[in-house]
Design a protein around this motif. Structure first.
Motif, PDB file in Angstrom:
ATOM      1  N   VAL A 102       0.860  -1.185   0.000  1.00 23.34           N
ATOM      2  CA  VAL A 102       0.000   0.000   0.000  1.00 23.34           C
ATOM      3  C   VAL A 102       0.895   1.233   0.000  1.00 23.34           C
ATOM      4  O   VAL A 102       2.068   1.162   0.373  1.00 23.34           O
ATOM      5  N   ALA A 126      -1.902   6.483   2.905  1.00 30.33           N
ATOM      6  CA  ALA A 126      -2.688   5.887   3.994  1.00 30.33           C
ATOM      7  C   ALA A 126      -2.702   6.780   5.225  1.00 30.33           C
ATOM      8  O   ALA A 126      -3.749   6.950   5.867  1.00 30.33           O
ATOM      9  N   SER A 141       1.951   4.037   1.901  1.00 31.66           N
ATOM     10  CA  SER A 141       1.795   4.354   3.326  1.00 31.66           C
ATOM     11  C   SER A 141       1.652   5.856   3.558  1.00 31.66           C
ATOM     12  O   SER A 141       1.067   6.271   4.567  1.00 31.66           O
TER      13      SER A 141
END
Lengths: 322, 322, 322, 322
Positions: free
Chosen positions: D273, D278, D275
């Motif tokens: 992902v 995120a 980050s």
């Protein structure tokens, strides 16, 4: 504790002794049979069993509660039938038979005698294969669409008894040595086989051969599959089942790789087990009525039927219906 | 820096833009061509290229030194020939053609024009595949006897332009999407193909299909092989070459596993590269005469010839000589 | 073939028998010594060696060419000196000694007698550790700056002889069982230790303890390091050497991971070896003058000196110069 | 969709733009602040935000609903307090502060203003670390006894702004660059720290340094731990938690290895992902009141308090109570 007779004390028979004698609390060998009785004497002394040169003597030994066959392939059927007639449970090394009719005859004799029957495709007991079957049965992979396998084991140059190189005893290149294990795995996952299309490609014949096997499958269920094997390549075992929710791959004896939608991958490593000891103890369970042997008589026949078809397809270079 | 035109601005054309525009010091797109010119306008503005709706306009643009085709498969041959006639180097997305005769016509036109020719089977540039070819070429595996492959990529449910679902444009199930990459890999390692035997098994037709491909190979060299593909299974790429000294397996984009006699295993992980950027820069090298494109015109034709045979074998369910 | 005496027939002494007796072509045990002679009788019969209850009897046995000590730690020094005085080569299980002065006394006695000396830190012979030392020595890692290690082996709950739980015999929590192997590995890579700072943290004392070890190192070379150990955690072994060109990590018995600049990672798996057999055969080589034992007397003393410092640092909760 | 201001447009500020601008449906940057306004102009145009040279202008921009700080470490506290006074939620890059008192001042200001607070230790959002915390929290590891970590990232030779090399801005060698992430991970798993004992070993000072960090921990809970870091070594991240039922190890961004009693090992690989995206979206959640930011104000202060202690311990070469 089952007292068993071990028929055949060659390379693989010795593996049975090493795996179980003095180690298993479920089965021990009290009687061994070998055609070469002088050569086998030290073995009998070291492992503490009675030695004779005839199956009949083992069957006549009142201590013997079950029989393990580690004999040349072509002897299996007659020996199984004879043991069944004597009313004793029988465990037979792979390949169980080379022809479907023989397998059916053996299975019928055991059924008639009401005795337990085991077969020695020991890769069934590898932790990787136990886990693979568990994952497939759980439904986690969604709709199953393809199964692939490979087994190479670098054994082409090992020195075996002469019968292992005979085309009658060991047809199909590595089929009796390595391919039979993949075939057993395929039937255990895909069920009965409808058609096989197989090729044996020989790059160098004779001792220490260079050859490859490729077999395509259509199962009765509609599933398709393929496996390959190269006797001379370094050791590598893979059985990979592909579904539309995930795929699961057994690698070697102890690893399973799970791939799922979205890119998540999981590798599971299990402690090693002695698969020969495991199959003998599963047979002991069957003898004592604790649990049926994990490979059913129907599966045993399905495997031999597909085996016979593979050999025929290799000879004709055409698909063969099973 | 090569000024290029990009013909086709759909899903894959956009991938070319993302990979190269503003990132490559070797190639940039100065002209784009789309049938849907209104829809493409924002893209042209964001990436700073001239937009038109006709290949001819791109060829007439004096800045354009080379042409990249990301158009439907069936248009490739005529477009390549046209670009060649205009004397401009051409790079064509895979599949280069669906028929050997078309591939030969394209290759001949490029040869006649003396221009560089590239093809977009970008998995050639994966670090895993570069390393696999290097290991095979080094001779470290001994006598090569078998090649196996698999490619599943979970793309069955993606929304593509309608032409990608048409059996004429995209015959053979996943062959134009995934199988073509394995085929290119097989030819790059095994050379020209002598015979294929292929099956397409459809469990659920239509959009988001459930189907599998299995293809058996005999190469002109005597090598045999197999690859499988399941469009709906989680992503998995494997090309495994088996020799009698060792086996080498490319797994995914960046990993190679080497197995050698005696049980030694080596896993090599390489940093990821952008394979679309890599193929465009290799094409730029070819345009500028620095190095020939890594996939030769002969290999391009060999791949298409085998592709055509696979589609025919799927239809007839019989082996097809190439 | 060296005829050896085995002194101590407990848990680890039996491991020596299992590893070597009847399997090694370099060394066999012809004489065994145990304080519990009745209990050891069946073992002596099964493995075919003479049994006595006193080291002196073994030394007086004219067949005995070398002595292997698998006795409680505190007996090692006096026994080594006695064997050396008798002019026989001696192999001593780890820990060689608990104090530097003892180790020096043993080493001096062996030097004076001109006999071969071996020590049983068998992890030295793991394929992973052999490869790690090879990589470090090759210079491929550039400037070495840090070494980290960990050993947990889930052995906290095993049933051992009482002396293994005594703080005098086994100081420092898991130091004599697991930490000693890491310490040997650290010295084999980093050379003599200049300072240690160690902590033993006990979460639950007594049988089946819950405790952890953490040790910080400064080597004479300027290298720094750390290792940890948790007796109750699942088995895990790691020794990781960090340089400015690359890092190399031994994982378990058979794997090495190499990381190099730019993100390339290589995993090497080696076939398992029997490390107890390997150390006994290396000792046999030393006895016969073929090759010096791989752990030099100086390294043996360096390890014990650092061990003594670690125990002292645990007690004082302060750094200790070696 | 949160409209945010980005303060600081250097190396890391640009990483925020790349991660989120035009990609996030939760947060976009409408205002950027840089001291070097001419140099930042093209960036502002490409990403479509208003550019100014003063935090106050961003706070005065009525569109700005939240502020993201990517400024030199020593400016963080005053800037956070100022943003809080303006009543706007604030996200601050790591290290949040270099001193506990500063962190407490920032946290208090945010609490007083009742605004959301985020901190940019983005490794919290790595799938490996999310899974590691999940496993630890599940209790599957039994009694937790030790935590080990390592982070090397081969960044020693990268060209950064001068302030990143200043000992005032970046004390403790790699502590502000790499160590801070391990420290955040340790606090997230072990809770508040009671004592640290840290060493910085410098083999070559100056630009492209050769140095190592080693830090020993005692947590308030009784847990102990260690982490190491070598700026110049190839990239490697590990956080390993040892319990008496199992151990769990996060390796890199996407892998967790679980070891359990009896030798079973499981490797879980997760899709990568972004980050940075995120953490910004988690901050957006906090701004909108959907969920608190995953790193609580108390944890933020605990991390800074331990950080301050580590720097002091490195200077004094003594343990420091926190």
């Amino acid at each position: 504790m089952i007292n068993a007779a071990l028929i055949g004390l060659g390379w693989w028979g010795k593996n049975h002794l090493t795996a179980a004698q003095g180690k298993s609390a479920r089965l021990r060998f009290v009687h061994g049979v070998s055609k070469e009785i002088d050569a086998a004497l030290p073995l009998a002394e070291a492992h503490g069993f009675t030695l004779s040169d005839d199956l009949e003597r083992a069957l006549a030994d009142p201590r013997v509660q079950a029989v393990v066959l580690a004999t040349p392939h072509s002897l299996h059927t007659d020996q199984i039938v004879r043991v069944a007639q004597a009313g004793k449970p029988v465990f037979c090394e792979k390949p169980f038979a080379l022809k479907r009719a023989d397998a059916e005859r053996s299975v019928a004799a055991c059924a008639k005698a009401g005795i337990a029957l085991g077969v020695g495709t020991n890769k069934r007991f590898w932790p990787s294969m136990v886990e693979l079957r568990r994952v497939v049965a759980s439904g986690a992979l969604g709709r199953i669409m393809l199964i692939e396998g490979h087994y190479s084991n670098e054994n082409s140059g090992m020195h075996f008894s002469a019968w292992r190189d005979s085309p009658d005893e060991s047809p199909g290149g590595g089929m009796t040595g390595t391919g039979i294990h993949l075939l057993d795995a395929f039937v255990s996952i895909g069920g009965p086989v409808a058609e096989v299309n197989a090729r044996l490609t020989t790059h160098r014949p004779g001792a220490d051969p260079r050859d490859t096997i490729g077999v395509n499958f259509e199962f009765a269920s509609g599933l398709t599959g393929y496996f390959g094997a190269v006797r001379a390549s370094p050791i590598y075992w893979r059985v990979h089942v592909f579904g539309d929710e995930g795929s699961a791959e057994a690698l070697g004896e102890t690893q399973v790789v799970l791939r799922s939608r979205g890119g998540k991958t999981e590798v599971r490593d299990f402690p090693k087990v002695d698969s020969i000891l495991a199959e003998l103890e599963a047979f002991a369970d069957a003898v004592e009525g604790r649990a049926p042997y994990p490979i059913s008589p129907k599966e045993i026949v399905d495997v031999v039927a597909a085996f016979e078809g593979i050999i025929k397809s290799m000879a004709t270079r055409k698909p063969v219906a099973i």
